[in-house]
Structure formats: C-alpha cells, structure tokens
Motif scaffolding. Sequence first.
Motif, PDB file in Angstrom:
ATOM      1  N   GLN A  87      34.449   6.245  42.003  1.00 46.98           N
ATOM      2  CA  GLN A  87      34.583   7.026  40.660  1.00 46.98           C
ATOM      3  C   GLN A  87      33.505   6.181  39.493  1.00 46.98           C
ATOM      4  O   GLN A  87      33.485   7.206  38.543  1.00 46.98           O
ATOM      5  CB  GLN A  87      36.176   6.399  40.229  1.00 46.98           C
ATOM      6  N   LEU A  88      33.318   5.068  40.106  1.00 48.42           N
ATOM      7  CA  LEU A  88      32.583   4.475  38.690  1.00 48.42           C
ATOM      8  C   LEU A  88      31.136   5.390  38.840  1.00 48.42           C
ATOM      9  O   LEU A  88      30.342   5.282  37.954  1.00 48.42           O
ATOM     10  CB  LEU A  88      31.619   2.697  39.017  1.00 48.42           C
ATOM     11  N   MET A  89      30.698   4.841  40.458  1.00 50.00           N
ATOM     12  CA  MET A  89      29.118   6.062  40.512  1.00 50.00           C
ATOM     13  C   MET A  89      29.112   7.633  39.772  1.00 50.00           C
ATOM     14  O   MET A  89      28.305   8.194  39.645  1.00 50.00           O
ATOM     15  CB  MET A  89      28.976   5.897  41.921  1.00 50.00           C
ATOM     16  N   HIS A  90      30.333   8.393  40.298  1.00 49.42           N
ATOM     17  CA  HIS A  90      30.387   9.826  39.659  1.00 49.42           C
ATOM     18  C   HIS A  90      30.026   9.696  38.076  1.00 49.42           C
ATOM     19  O   HIS A  90      29.979  10.862  37.546  1.00 49.42           O
ATOM     20  CB  HIS A  90      31.822  10.205  40.591  1.00 49.42           C
ATOM     21  N   ASP A  91      30.878   8.864  37.648  1.00 49.17           N
ATOM     22  CA  ASP A  91      30.844   8.904  35.819  1.00 49.17           C
ATOM     23  C   ASP A  91      29.626   8.349  35.418  1.00 49.17           C
ATOM     24  O   ASP A  91      29.299   8.541  34.379  1.00 49.17           O
ATOM     25  CB  ASP A  91      31.992   7.490  35.599  1.00 49.17           C
ATOM     26  N   CYS A  92      29.034   7.956  36.040  1.00 48.54           N
ATOM     27  CA  CYS A  92      27.617   7.161  36.056  1.00 48.54           C
ATOM     28  C   CYS A  92      26.189   8.232  36.769  1.00 48.54           C
ATOM     29  O   CYS A  92      24.981   8.041  36.649  1.00 48.54           O
ATOM     30  CB  CYS A  92      27.427   5.918  36.253  1.00 48.54           C
ATOM     31  N   GLY A  93      27.144   9.242  37.673  1.00 47.67           N
ATOM     32  CA  GLY A  93      25.786  10.617  37.854  1.00 47.67           C
ATOM     33  C   GLY A  93      25.756  10.771  39.077  1.00 47.67           C
ATOM     34  O   GLY A  93      24.916  10.906  39.823  1.00 47.67           O
ATOM     35  N   LEU A  94      26.681   9.822  39.939  1.00 53.03           N
ATOM     36  CA  LEU A  94      26.012   9.765  41.608  1.00 53.03           C
ATOM     37  C   LEU A  94      27.631   9.835  42.517  1.00 53.03           C
ATOM     38  O   LEU A  94      28.620   8.860  42.362  1.00 53.03           O
ATOM     39  CB  LEU A  94      25.229   8.175  41.921  1.00 53.03           C
ATOM     40  N   ASP A  95      27.323  10.885  43.559  1.00 53.95           N
ATOM     41  CA  ASP A  95      28.370  11.171  44.045  1.00 53.95           C
ATOM     42  C   ASP A  95      28.137  10.914  45.531  1.00 53.95           C
ATOM     43  O   ASP A  95      27.568  11.164  46.120  1.00 53.95           O
ATOM     44  CB  ASP A  95      28.756  12.547  44.242  1.00 53.95           C
ATOM     45  N   LEU A  96      28.973   9.907  46.462  1.00 51.00           N
ATOM     46  CA  LEU A  96      28.787   8.776  47.339  1.00 51.00           C
ATOM     47  C   LEU A  96      30.180   8.396  48.214  1.00 51.00           C
ATOM     48  O   LEU A  96      30.150   7.340  48.563  1.00 51.00           O
ATOM     49  CB  LEU A  96      27.578   8.150  47.185  1.00 51.00           C
ATOM     50  N   ALA A  97      31.137   9.217  47.673  1.00 50.19           N
ATOM     51  CA  ALA A  97      32.546   9.392  48.420  1.00 50.19           C
ATOM     52  C   ALA A  97      32.346   9.179  49.750  1.00 50.19           C
ATOM     53  O   ALA A  97      33.358   7.659  49.835  1.00 50.19           O
ATOM     54  CB  ALA A  97      33.333  10.219  48.585  1.00 50.19           C
ATOM     55  N   ASP A  98      31.529   9.369  50.628  1.00 51.67           N
ATOM     56  CA  ASP A  98      31.428   8.713  52.124  1.00 51.67           C
ATOM     57  C   ASP A  98      30.849   7.153  52.478  1.00 51.67           C
ATOM     58  O   ASP A  98      31.451   7.381  53.390  1.00 51.67           O
ATOM     59  CB  ASP A  98      30.489  10.061  52.744  1.00 51.67           C
ATOM     60  N   VAL A  99      29.992   7.089  51.365  1.00 55.06           N
ATOM     61  CA  VAL A  99      29.499   5.887  51.751  1.00 55.06           C
ATOM     62  C   VAL A  99      29.969   4.915  51.110  1.00 55.06           C
ATOM     63  O   VAL A  99      29.464   3.510  52.036  1.00 55.06           O
ATOM     64  CB  VAL A  99      28.024   6.359  50.852  1.00 55.06           C
ATOM     65  N   ALA A 100      30.997   5.092  50.320  1.00 54.10           N
ATOM     66  CA  ALA A 100      31.578   3.401  49.708  1.00 54.10           C
ATOM     67  C   ALA A 100      32.691   2.692  49.832  1.00 54.10           C
ATOM     68  O   ALA A 100      33.147   3.245  49.837  1.00 54.10           O
ATOM     69  CB  ALA A 100      31.363   4.265  47.685  1.00 54.10           C
ATOM     70  N   ARG A 101      32.098   2.585  51.407  1.00 51.25           N
ATOM     71  CA  ARG A 101      33.322   1.789  51.653  1.00 51.25           C
ATOM     72  C   ARG A 101      33.232   0.167  51.866  1.00 51.25           C
ATOM     73  O   ARG A 101      32.099  -0.510  51.157  1.00 51.25           O
ATOM     74  CB  ARG A 101      33.173   1.941  53.764  1.00 51.25           C
ATOM     75  N   GLY A 102      33.801  -0.858  51.509  1.00 58.61           N
ATOM     76  CA  GLY A 102      34.182  -2.512  51.273  1.00 58.61           C
ATOM     77  C   GLY A 102      33.486  -2.577  49.911  1.00 58.61           C
ATOM     78  O   GLY A 102      33.877  -1.543  48.968  1.00 58.61           O
ATOM     79  N   THR A 103      33.461  -3.492  49.503  1.00 55.69           N
ATOM     80  CA  THR A 103      33.346  -4.816  48.177  1.00 55.69           C
ATOM     81  C   THR A 103      31.487  -3.779  47.582  1.00 55.69           C
ATOM     82  O   THR A 103      30.657  -3.902  48.602  1.00 55.69           O
ATOM     83  CB  THR A 103      32.292  -6.155  48.358  1.00 55.69           C
ATOM     84  N   ALA A 104      31.053  -3.604  46.752  1.00 59.16           N
ATOM     85  CA  ALA A 104      30.049  -3.079  45.736  1.00 59.16           C
ATOM     86  C   ALA A 104      29.923  -3.883  45.120  1.00 59.16           C
ATOM     87  O   ALA A 104      30.733  -4.119  44.150  1.00 59.16           O
ATOM     88  CB  ALA A 104      30.296  -1.947  45.349  1.00 59.16           C
ATOM     89  N   VAL A 105      28.748  -4.005  44.962  1.00 54.93           N
ATOM     90  CA  VAL A 105      28.141  -4.635  43.830  1.00 54.93           C
ATOM     91  C   VAL A 105      26.886  -3.616  42.783  1.00 54.93           C
ATOM     92  O   VAL A 105      25.835  -3.830  43.654  1.00 54.93           O
ATOM     93  CB  VAL A 105      26.996  -6.261  44.808  1.00 54.93           C
ATOM     94  N   PHE A 106      27.568  -3.397  41.824  1.00 48.04           N
ATOM     95  CA  PHE A 106      26.432  -3.192  41.108  1.00 48.04           C
ATOM     96  C   PHE A 106      25.376  -3.759  40.408  1.00 48.04           C
ATOM     97  O   PHE A 106      26.019  -5.388  39.654  1.00 48.04           O
ATOM     98  CB  PHE A 106      27.492  -2.312  40.026  1.00 48.04           C
ATOM     99  N   LEU A 107      24.564  -4.211  39.817  1.00 42.58           N
ATOM    100  CA  LEU A 107      23.108  -4.667  39.005  1.00 42.58           C
ATOM    101  C   LEU A 107      22.278  -3.900  38.858  1.00 42.58           C
ATOM    102  O   LEU A 107      22.423  -2.439  38.800  1.00 42.58           O
ATOM    103  CB  LEU A 107      22.328  -5.888  39.909  1.00 42.58           C
ATOM    104  N   GLY A 108      21.581  -4.072  37.729  1.00 38.78           N
ATOM    105  CA  GLY A 108      20.573  -3.318  36.987  1.00 38.78           C
ATOM    106  C   GLY A 108      19.107  -2.863  37.665  1.00 38.78           C
ATOM    107  O   GLY A 108      18.730  -4.003  38.387  1.00 38.78           O
ATOM    108  N   ARG A 109      18.241  -2.334  37.278  1.00 43.78           N
ATOM    109  CA  ARG A 109      17.125  -2.209  38.172  1.00 43.78           C
ATOM    110  C   ARG A 109      16.274  -2.347  37.147  1.00 43.78           C
ATOM    111  O   ARG A 109      16.060  -1.683  35.696  1.00 43.78           O
ATOM    112  CB  ARG A 109      16.688  -0.884  38.438  1.00 43.78           C
ATOM    113  N   GLY A 110      15.621  -3.688  36.997  1.00 46.36           N
ATOM    114  CA  GLY A 110      14.519  -4.161  36.100  1.00 46.36           C
ATOM    115  C   GLY A 110      12.887  -3.599  37.015  1.00 46.36           C
ATOM    116  O   GLY A 110      13.071  -2.272  37.204  1.00 46.36           O
ATOM    117  N   ASP A 111      11.660  -4.060  36.162  1.00 47.26           N
ATOM    118  CA  ASP A 111      10.265  -4.005  36.644  1.00 47.26           C
ATOM    119  C   ASP A 111      10.785  -3.877  37.992  1.00 47.26           C
ATOM    120  O   ASP A 111      10.888  -4.718  38.658  1.00 47.26           O
ATOM    121  CB  ASP A 111       9.691  -4.675  35.522  1.00 47.26           C
ATOM    122  N   HIS A 112       9.772  -3.075  38.227  1.00 44.31           N
ATOM    123  CA  HIS A 112       9.669  -3.030  39.688  1.00 44.31           C
ATOM    124  C   HIS A 112      10.422  -2.775  40.703  1.00 44.31           C
ATOM    125  O   HIS A 112      10.120  -3.182  41.996  1.00 44.31           O
ATOM    126  CB  HIS A 112       7.911  -3.716  40.333  1.00 44.31           C
ATOM    127  N   GLY A 113      11.662  -2.739  40.467  1.00 40.00           N
ATOM    128  CA  GLY A 113      12.330  -2.595  41.044  1.00 40.00           C
ATOM    129  C   GLY A 113      13.824  -3.495  41.871  1.00 40.00           C
ATOM    130  O   GLY A 113      14.560  -3.594  42.217  1.00 40.00           O
TER     131      GLY A 113
END
Length: 115
Positions: A66-92
Amino acid sequence: MSTCTALIVPARFSEPVRVENLTPDLRTLQGLVGGDIESVTRGDWHVYLNAEGVIADLPPNLRAVQLMHDCGLDLADVARGTAVFLGRGDHGRDSDVPRHMVGRAEQLCDANLAA
C-alpha cells in the motif's frame, strides 16, 4: 559507512512499523529482510526486500504494498516479508528515508513513527 534513518515495515500486522537509525550495509539489510536482498527504486526512495520472498513463500507485506502504491509503484507480487525503505542519495547511495514516506506510513498505520 554512515547511518541512515530507515522505515522498516514488517509483513506481520502484529509487528509494528518503525523508524530506526541503521548502517545500511549488506549484512544489516540481509538481517532485516531475512536473506538475500533486492532493491526497487522509485524517485527519491528505494525499498529493500527479500530476493526470494515469493519462492520462500514469505507472507505478503500488505502495508508495504500500500505504501509503495501510494508513492507511485505497484509491486503486489514482489513485496513479501519485511520491507526496508531508505532514501536515494547522490549516485544511488542510501540516505535517510524521505519524510513524505514516513508521513504516509504514519497515516496508513495510524501511528507516530518519529525516530
């Protein structure tokens, strides 16, 4: 390697979504997701997931989906287990999770997630 603020979203609803400071090295990320990692990037953020979540039959992570969907990405089949969100800085490079993601997670979970 420096520390970053991460948004950690467990798949199980009995485990709270949380924000914590961590060193985003391979060992730490693998420990959080429970195995090999894969990363999916969207704009100013990315999420680390268990690379074998589907094969290992990990529980679907509906809050992360749901969080990914709300932020523009649909990955219903891939998001399994714990997810760790981080920012994307310089050079990835990993950076602090964007505030808009934490704010949206707070709305979804009806919780204050300040680190």
